[in-house]
Motif scaffolding. Structure first.
Motif, short mmCIF file in Angstrom:
data_model
loop_
_atom_site.label_atom_id
_atom_site.label_comp_id
_atom_site.label_asym_id
_atom_site.label_seq_id
_atom_site.Cartn_x
_atom_site.Cartn_y
_atom_site.Cartn_z
N LYS A 96 2.52 -2.55 8.23
CA LYS A 96 1.20 -2.00 8.55
C LYS A 96 1.00 -0.65 7.89
CE LYS A 96 -0.31 -4.24 12.64
NZ LYS A 96 -1.72 -4.37 12.73
N ARG A 97 2.02 0.17 7.85
CA ARG A 97 1.90 1.48 7.20
C ARG A 97 1.67 1.33 5.70
NH1 ARG A 97 6.55 5.07 10.18
NH2 ARG A 97 5.42 5.31 12.14
N SER A 98 2.35 0.36 5.07
CA SER A 98 2.17 0.18 3.63
C SER A 98 0.77 -0.36 3.32
CB SER A 98 3.25 -0.73 3.05
OG SER A 98 3.14 -2.03 3.57
N VAL A 99 0.23 -1.20 4.20
CA VAL A 99 -1.12 -1.72 4.01
C VAL A 99 -2.13 -0.58 4.12
CG1 VAL A 99 -2.90 -3.16 5.05
CG2 VAL A 99 -0.62 -4.07 4.71
N LYS A 100 -1.95 0.32 5.06
CA LYS A 100 -2.85 1.46 5.21
C LYS A 100 -2.81 2.34 3.97
CE LYS A 100 -2.97 1.98 10.19
NZ LYS A 100 -2.62 2.85 11.32
N ARG A 101 -1.66 2.55 3.41
CA ARG A 101 -1.54 3.38 2.20
C ARG A 101 -2.25 2.73 1.03
NH1 ARG A 101 4.46 3.90 2.75
NH2 ARG A 101 4.61 5.10 4.66
N ARG A 102 -2.14 1.43 0.88
CA ARG A 102 -2.79 0.72 -0.22
C ARG A 102 -4.30 0.73 -0.09
NH1 ARG A 102 1.14 -3.86 -0.43
NH2 ARG A 102 -0.09 -4.55 1.32
N ASN A 103 -4.82 0.71 1.12
CA ASN A 103 -6.27 0.65 1.31
C ASN A 103 -6.96 1.93 0.89
OD1 ASN A 103 -6.21 -1.93 2.22
ND2 ASN A 103 -6.21 -1.41 4.37
N ASP A 104 -6.26 3.04 0.82
CA ASP A 104 -6.87 4.30 0.44
C ASP A 104 -7.06 4.44 -1.06
OD1 ASP A 104 -7.01 5.02 3.06
OD2 ASP A 104 -5.19 6.23 3.03
N GLN A 105 -6.47 3.57 -1.84
CA GLN A 105 -6.56 3.68 -3.29
C GLN A 105 -7.83 3.01 -3.79
OE1 GLN A 105 -3.01 1.93 -4.76
NE2 GLN A 105 -1.71 3.62 -4.13
N TYR A 106 -8.41 3.60 -4.82
CA TYR A 106 -9.61 3.06 -5.46
C TYR A 106 -9.17 2.11 -6.56
CZ TYR A 106 -14.46 3.28 -6.99
OH TYR A 106 -15.76 2.97 -7.30
N SER A 107 -9.48 0.84 -6.40
CA SER A 107 -8.98 -0.17 -7.33
C SER A 107 -10.02 -0.48 -8.41
CB SER A 107 -8.62 -1.44 -6.58
OG SER A 107 -9.78 -2.06 -6.09
N LEU A 108 -9.60 -1.24 -9.38
CA LEU A 108 -10.48 -1.68 -10.45
C LEU A 108 -11.59 -2.59 -9.90
CD1 LEU A 108 -10.96 -1.60 -13.49
CD2 LEU A 108 -9.49 -3.59 -13.70
N PHE A 109 -11.26 -3.38 -8.90
CA PHE A 109 -12.24 -4.25 -8.27
C PHE A 109 -13.32 -3.42 -7.56
CE2 PHE A 109 -13.64 -7.03 -4.73
CZ PHE A 109 -14.20 -8.04 -5.50
N ASP A 110 -12.93 -2.33 -6.92
CA ASP A 110 -13.90 -1.43 -6.28
C ASP A 110 -14.83 -0.83 -7.32
OD1 ASP A 110 -12.79 -1.86 -3.77
OD2 ASP A 110 -11.41 -0.18 -3.98
N TRP A 132 12.39 -6.55 14.34
CA TRP A 132 11.11 -7.19 14.06
C TRP A 132 9.98 -6.18 14.16
CZ3 TRP A 132 6.89 -7.79 17.36
CH2 TRP A 132 5.87 -8.58 16.87
N TRP A 133 10.02 -5.35 15.20
CA TRP A 133 8.96 -4.36 15.41
C TRP A 133 8.96 -3.31 14.30
CZ3 TRP A 133 4.65 -4.15 17.81
CH2 TRP A 133 3.99 -2.94 17.97
N GLN A 134 10.14 -2.89 13.87
CA GLN A 134 10.24 -1.91 12.79
C GLN A 134 9.70 -2.49 11.48
OE1 GLN A 134 10.98 1.24 12.98
NE2 GLN A 134 11.50 1.16 15.15
N GLY A 135 10.00 -3.76 11.20
CA GLY A 135 9.49 -4.41 9.99
C GLY A 135 7.97 -4.54 10.02
N ARG A 136 7.45 -4.90 11.17
CA ARG A 136 6.00 -5.02 11.33
C ARG A 136 5.32 -3.66 11.16
NH1 ARG A 136 2.18 -8.36 13.62
NH2 ARG A 136 0.64 -7.33 14.93
N LYS A 137 5.92 -2.65 11.72
CA LYS A 137 5.39 -1.29 11.62
C LYS A 137 5.38 -0.81 10.17
CE LYS A 137 6.37 3.03 14.01
NZ LYS A 137 7.28 3.65 14.96
N HIS A 138 6.44 -1.11 9.45
CA HIS A 138 6.55 -0.73 8.04
C HIS A 138 5.47 -1.43 7.21
CE1 HIS A 138 8.28 0.47 4.27
NE2 HIS A 138 8.36 -0.81 3.89
#
Length: 62
Positions: A12-26, A4-10
């Motif tokens: 969170k890491r993928s969310v952090k990676r997505r937040n760095d991208q500049y999207s069309l909405f931005d 469960w902890w490994q899945g949660r950690k994975h």
């Protein structure tokens, strides 16, 4: 618990990676923010130009 902890950690890491991208909405929000600036810029330049000329003329005649 470890799985469960490994899945949660994975996740969170993928969310952090997505937040760095500049999207069309931005891009859309940036353009919406710059439209008023670009519309009022010529009027502000004219205002400051006349104000500066007026102050210069006022200083010359004082």
């Amino acid at each position: 618990m470890k799985e469960w902890w490994q899945g949660r950690k994975h996740k969170k890491r993928s969310v952090k990676r997505r937040n760095d991208q500049y999207s069309l909405f931005d891009l859309f929000l940036d353009v919406l923010g710059w439209i008023p600036e670009l519309l009022f810029l010529p009027f502000r330049i004219i205002y400051w130009l006349f104000r500066g000329i007026g102050r210069f003329i006022g200083e010359v005649f004082n």
